[in-house]
Motif scaffolding. Structure first.
Motif, PDB file in Angstrom:
ATOM      1  N   THR A 190      35.826  34.786  43.961  1.00 16.81           N
ATOM      2  CA  THR A 190      37.036  35.532  43.597  1.00 16.81           C
ATOM      3  C   THR A 190      36.755  37.014  43.358  1.00 16.81           C
ATOM      4  O   THR A 190      37.676  37.765  43.016  1.00 16.81           O
ATOM      5  CB  THR A 190      37.680  34.925  42.342  1.00 16.81           C
ATOM      6  OG1 THR A 190      36.688  34.761  41.326  1.00 16.81           O
ATOM      7  CG2 THR A 190      38.301  33.573  42.649  1.00 16.81           C
ATOM      8  N   HIS A 315      46.192  37.580  42.187  1.00 22.35           N
ATOM      9  CA  HIS A 315      46.654  36.508  41.309  1.00 22.35           C
ATOM     10  C   HIS A 315      48.172  36.450  41.207  1.00 22.35           C
ATOM     11  O   HIS A 315      48.729  35.401  40.862  1.00 22.35           O
ATOM     12  CB  HIS A 315      46.018  36.671  39.932  1.00 22.35           C
ATOM     13  CG  HIS A 315      44.528  36.539  39.949  1.00 22.35           C
ATOM     14  ND1 HIS A 315      43.892  35.414  40.412  1.00 22.35           N
ATOM     15  CD2 HIS A 315      43.535  37.412  39.601  1.00 22.35           C
ATOM     16  CE1 HIS A 315      42.584  35.579  40.342  1.00 22.35           C
ATOM     17  NE2 HIS A 315      42.346  36.778  39.857  1.00 22.35           N
ATOM     18  N   ASP A 318      49.041  34.435  44.232  1.00 19.57           N
ATOM     19  CA  ASP A 318      48.434  33.104  44.172  1.00 19.57           C
ATOM     20  C   ASP A 318      49.407  32.183  43.438  1.00 19.57           C
ATOM     21  O   ASP A 318      50.559  32.533  43.199  1.00 19.57           O
ATOM     22  CB  ASP A 318      47.089  33.192  43.462  1.00 19.57           C
ATOM     23  CG  ASP A 318      46.274  31.910  43.596  1.00 19.57           C
ATOM     24  OD1 ASP A 318      46.667  31.026  44.374  1.00 19.57           O
ATOM     25  OD2 ASP A 318      45.244  31.801  42.906  1.00 19.57           O
ATOM     26  N   TYR A 322      48.795  30.803  37.230  1.00 21.66           N
ATOM     27  CA  TYR A 322      47.577  31.455  36.768  1.00 21.66           C
ATOM     28  C   TYR A 322      47.726  32.961  36.551  1.00 21.66           C
ATOM     29  O   TYR A 322      46.732  33.639  36.301  1.00 21.66           O
ATOM     30  CB  TYR A 322      46.449  31.190  37.773  1.00 21.66           C
ATOM     31  CG  TYR A 322      46.147  29.725  37.937  1.00 21.66           C
ATOM     32  CD1 TYR A 322      45.478  29.015  36.950  1.00 21.66           C
ATOM     33  CD2 TYR A 322      46.551  29.045  39.082  1.00 21.66           C
ATOM     34  CE1 TYR A 322      45.215  27.660  37.107  1.00 21.66           C
ATOM     35  CE2 TYR A 322      46.291  27.694  39.242  1.00 21.66           C
ATOM     36  CZ  TYR A 322      45.624  27.004  38.247  1.00 21.66           C
ATOM     37  OH  TYR A 322      45.374  25.669  38.395  1.00 21.66           O
ATOM     38  N   VAL A 323      48.929  33.483  36.651  1.00 21.28           N
ATOM     39  CA  VAL A 323      49.143  34.914  36.430  1.00 21.28           C
ATOM     40  C   VAL A 323      48.822  35.269  34.977  1.00 21.28           C
ATOM     41  O   VAL A 323      49.288  34.623  34.046  1.00 21.28           O
ATOM     42  CB  VAL A 323      50.601  35.308  36.746  1.00 21.28           C
ATOM     43  CG1 VAL A 323      50.862  36.747  36.332  1.00 21.28           C
ATOM     44  CG2 VAL A 323      50.881  35.115  38.230  1.00 21.28           C
ATOM     45  N   PHE A 328      40.550  34.978  34.612  1.00 14.75           N
ATOM     46  CA  PHE A 328      40.664  35.731  35.858  1.00 14.75           C
ATOM     47  C   PHE A 328      40.693  37.240  35.601  1.00 14.75           C
ATOM     48  O   PHE A 328      40.332  38.028  36.476  1.00 14.75           O
ATOM     49  CB  PHE A 328      41.915  35.309  36.624  1.00 14.75           C
ATOM     50  CG  PHE A 328      41.866  33.888  37.136  1.00 14.75           C
ATOM     51  CD1 PHE A 328      40.671  33.186  37.155  1.00 14.75           C
ATOM     52  CD2 PHE A 328      43.001  33.260  37.595  1.00 14.75           C
ATOM     53  CE1 PHE A 328      40.605  31.880  37.623  1.00 14.75           C
ATOM     54  CE2 PHE A 328      42.953  31.952  38.079  1.00 14.75           C
ATOM     55  CZ  PHE A 328      41.756  31.258  38.092  1.00 14.75           C
TER      56      PHE A 328
END
Length: 410
Positions: A190, A315, A318, A322-323, A328
């Motif tokens: 990532t 993100h 995505d 998961y924001v 991340f």
């Protein structure tokens, strides 16, 4: 990951967990000192890793595709403390898995200290304290995740961005930060927005410089070849790993959700996550970017901004769940740290101002800290659309009530 690392150190030899990382370091040293051997050594190492994973399965109870959920280097990275513990006692201690992330945070603080020269030594030491207590960093400093070693490498790269962006490739290869940049691709897949942002800025600068130069066509071709070699070196580890995993693994795939771009709640959560996880450091970063623009250092400012926008965009499009997820956001920390340090260094001759910045940052960190006084972590911290973080299953107040009842009983 824990199961695989246990399997690796209990495999054919108890020293395997130390031997393989040692060989990797030896290869890296040979390549650094003798670059002409890089392709030969790299090819044999690559063939060896593929053979080791797919043919001679190091952990017989785990299928080969499980190893490819993350780049394979990560497992060996964590086997070192486990193997050392095995020489003394046994590796079945939870704290051993926390050594790598904690060491990464200590190294981040040390690198920050080294890159604030010009300030008083005391203030440089003090500045490292609020860096280590940033809510996001403090939270993950003791959790077994793979992002912090990559974050450490990114921090080192960001502190050396000026020379990595501008220097000729032959000179870049003599810079230790260049090897940190390459190694990022071996740690976490990532990290690709970070690497792409660097290459985009590097190529834009190189293209403009080449077109503006008055050198002949042959020299321009040589420059182009060097830049393509640089890009290949940076991206090949990730592309190769992605190719392997797409054929041998069934991990969660990246499926773009373009509709998220028009969802206002996504951006509100993203801004909230930045405020909660970075605290005052975010404002210091914005001020640092302003200083870079004032000094006409547009290249560095553009790259730091592009890294943050690129990782955030990844993100956002995505899975919406998961924001803003704190783990991340670790890859957004390096440019924010470097940008805030620019502001700190600007006031190197004004010690009271530096001291105020240190106190304000540290105080904000304590207020926003996700760590309770008893050392447990706040549940659901850094999660906004879904619950995907670790938990302490016995809340402190429940534990204390249980102990109090026992005391009363006796």
């Amino acid at each position: 990951v824990a199961l695989i690392t246990f399997g690796l150190i209990s495999g054919p030899s108890s020293a395997t967990g130390i031997l393989v990382p040692a060989l990797f370091i030896a290869f890296a040293y040979i390549i650094w000192t003798k670059p002409k051997w890089a392709i030969v050594i790299g090819s044999f190492t690559l063939i060896g890793i593929i053979t080791y994973i797919t043919i001679w399965n190091p952990v017989q109870d785990i299928q080969a595709y499980v190893f490819l959920r993350y780049p394979f280097v990560n497992y060996w990275l964590y086997t070192v403390p486990l193997s050392l513990a095995s020489l003394i006692s046994h590796p079945y201690h939870e704290i051993i898995f926390r050594i790598i992330p904690f060491t990464s945070v200590v190294c981040i603080a040390w690198i920050t200290f080294q890159n604030t020269r010009g300030s008083a030594p005391l203030h440089r030491y003090l500045w490292a304290i609020p860096i280590g207590t940033i809510p996001l960093i403090y939270y993950y400093a003791s959790i077994f995740y793979l992002e912090l070693p990559a974050t450490l490498l990114m921090v080192y790269v960001c502190f050396h961005i000026p020379e990595l962006l501008i220097d000729d490739f032959d000179k870049v290869k003599q810079n230790l930060a260049w090897y940190a940049l390459i190694f990022i691709g071996f740690i976490k897949e990532t990290a690709i927005p970070f690497l792409l942002a660097f290459l985009l800025c590097r190529y834009a600068i190189s293209l403009f410089t080449t077109i503006a130069s008055k050198t002949n066509r042959e020299n321009k071709f040589i420059t182009l070849r060097k830049e393509l070699t640089l890009g290949y070196s940076v991206l090949f580890p990730l592309f190769f790993y992605t190719l392997l995993r797409s054929n041998l693994s069934n991990s969660r795939e990246f499926i773009p959700q373009i509709k998220n771009l028009w969802d206002s709640s996504v951006y509100l959560v993203l801004v909230r996550s930045f405020a909660e996880q970075f605290g005052l450091l975010l404002l210091l970063f914005i001020s640092g970017i302003g200083i870079l623009l004032y000094r006409k250092l547009h290249k560095e400012a553009a790259l730091y901004t592009l890294i943050i926008l690129g990782i955030s965009l990844l993100h956002v499009i995505d899975n919406r769940l998961y924001v803003g997820y704190s783990r991340f956001n670790l890859f957004i920390f390096p440019p924010i740290l470097v940008g805030s340090t620019i502001l700190f260094k600007t006031f190197s001759k004004r010690k009271p101002v530096q001291f105020i910045l240190i106190c304000l940052t540290f105080t904000t960190n304590i207020i926003l800290s996700p760590i309770n006084l008893d050392g447990s972590k706040q549940a659901y911290w850094g999660n906004y659309f879904t619950d995907t973080s670790e938990h302490y299953y016995v809340p402190p107040q429940v534990k204390m009530e249980f102990l109090a009842s026992k005391i009363r009983h006796y």
